[in-house]
Structures are given as C-alpha cells and as structure tokens.
Design a protein around this motif. Structure first.
Motif, PDB file in Angstrom:
ATOM      1  N   LYS A  20      33.679  57.495 -76.289  1.00 17.64           N
ATOM      2  CA  LYS A  20      34.517  58.573 -76.810  1.00 17.64           C
ATOM      3  C   LYS A  20      34.004  59.988 -76.576  1.00 17.64           C
ATOM      4  N   SER A  21      32.735  60.159 -76.235  1.00 16.51           N
ATOM      5  CA  SER A  21      32.203  61.515 -76.110  1.00 16.51           C
ATOM      6  C   SER A  21      31.128  61.565 -75.032  1.00 16.51           C
ATOM      7  N   ASP A  22      30.768  62.788 -74.656  1.00 10.60           N
ATOM      8  CA  ASP A  22      29.686  62.965 -73.696  1.00 10.60           C
ATOM      9  C   ASP A  22      28.378  62.416 -74.253  1.00 10.60           C
ATOM     10  N   ASP A  23      28.133  62.638 -75.547  1.00 13.51           N
ATOM     11  CA  ASP A  23      26.915  62.118 -76.165  1.00 13.51           C
ATOM     12  C   ASP A  23      26.870  60.595 -76.126  1.00 13.51           C
ATOM     13  N   GLU A  24      28.016  59.955 -76.320  1.00 14.69           N
ATOM     14  CA  GLU A  24      28.060  58.497 -76.251  1.00 14.69           C
ATOM     15  C   GLU A  24      27.832  58.020 -74.815  1.00 14.69           C
ATOM     16  N   ASN A  25      28.349  58.743 -73.822  1.00 10.68           N
ATOM     17  CA  ASN A  25      28.075  58.421 -72.415  1.00 10.68           C
ATOM     18  C   ASN A  25      26.576  58.489 -72.140  1.00 10.68           C
ATOM     19  N   GLU A  67      30.472  58.422 -66.866  1.00 11.93           N
ATOM     20  CA  GLU A  67      31.131  59.676 -67.217  1.00 11.93           C
ATOM     21  C   GLU A  67      32.539  59.394 -67.703  1.00 11.93           C
ATOM     22  N   ASN A  68      32.969  60.189 -68.667  1.00 16.13           N
ATOM     23  CA  ASN A  68      34.330  60.069 -69.208  1.00 16.13           C
ATOM     24  C   ASN A  68      34.645  58.641 -69.637  1.00 16.13           C
ATOM     25  N   GLY A  69      33.643  57.952 -70.165  1.00 11.47           N
ATOM     26  CA  GLY A  69      33.853  56.604 -70.677  1.00 11.47           C
ATOM     27  C   GLY A  69      33.991  55.532 -69.619  1.00 11.47           C
ATOM     28  N   TYR A 103      25.411  53.197 -81.611  1.00  8.49           N
ATOM     29  CA  TYR A 103      25.720  54.618 -81.465  1.00  8.49           C
ATOM     30  C   TYR A 103      26.477  55.124 -82.696  1.00  8.49           C
ATOM     31  N   ASN A 107      25.185  58.000 -85.281  1.00  7.25           N
ATOM     32  CA  ASN A 107      26.010  59.175 -85.581  1.00  7.25           C
ATOM     33  C   ASN A 107      26.287  59.294 -87.064  1.00  7.25           C
TER      34      ASN A 107
END
Length: 126
Positions: A20-25, A67-69, A103, A107
């Motif tokens: 869902k996010s850049d941090d999760e990537n 990237e981008n999930g 993750y 968070n």
C-alpha cells in the motif's frame, strides 16, 4: 496458456503484491533481500531501497524491483535466472502474508508510540 507465455507475462508485468505504500515496498524489499541472503545458492545486493540484484555463485542473474506494490524481474542471463525465479515464487508463497502482517504490526506500534508521545506533550501544557 503455454509455459513460455506464462514466463513472458511474469517478466513483462511482474507480480502484484498489493503493497500500500512506499514504506511497505521498502520493508518488503529488505525482507526479500534478507531471505535471499539466507539461501544456499543465491546472494543479494541492494542497489537501492527497492532494487535488488540476485547473484548465483558471483554471477548476476536477475534484478528484482519492488515498486508501486509490484515485484518486477529483469533477467541478466538465461542460466540461473530460472532457478532465481523459482526461489522468488517460493519466497512469495511462503512469506508474503507474514511480511505484510509484520509490517502492519510495526506500523501500529509506531503509531501507538507516536500517540503516547503526543499525549505526554499535551499533558506538559496543563
């Protein structure tokens, strides 16, 4: 669908991971690189927060980008790349849900700690 077409689609479109996010990537890429390091046949080198080179006995066989999930594959050689793709599929099938859950937990803990810090700051004004 033939095996060649499946592999071509995998290389062209990648694997959607629903991140869902850049941090999760970034978190997912770190966990993937760590997993590769623990395998017997492969090694990994992080080129950036979301780009990982995969080596088989010092030969770069594949670059993985998250990237981008989506996890995309960029093979550098025919030999060794197939085994690396199998290792990636094994990683996703065994670790994907656990990594996503971890993750979310991380968070949640960070959010709770930030809220506690804000509450302490608010009480200082009273």
């Amino acid at each position: 669908m033939t095996d060649k077409k499946v592999l071509r689609n995998l290389l062209e479109f990648g694997i959607r991971l629903d991140l869902k996010s850049d941090d999760e990537n970034i978190y997912y890429a770190l966990e993937f690189a760590k997993y590769v390091q623990e395998t017997a046949l492969f090694d990994s080198l992080m080129l950036s927060e979301t780009e990982i080179d995969i080596f088989n006995f010092e030969e770069k066989v594949l670059t993985v980008m998250i990237e981008n999930g989506t996890l995309t594959l960029h093979p550098h050689t025919d030999e060794g790349a197939f085994e690396a793709v199998l290792m990636i599929l094994k990683f996703i099938s065994e670790k994907h849900e656990t990594i996503k859950e971890n993750y979310i937990k991380l968070n949640t803990e960070v959010s709770l700690n930030e809220n506690e810090d804000e509450s302490e700051d608010d009480s200082e004004w009273i």
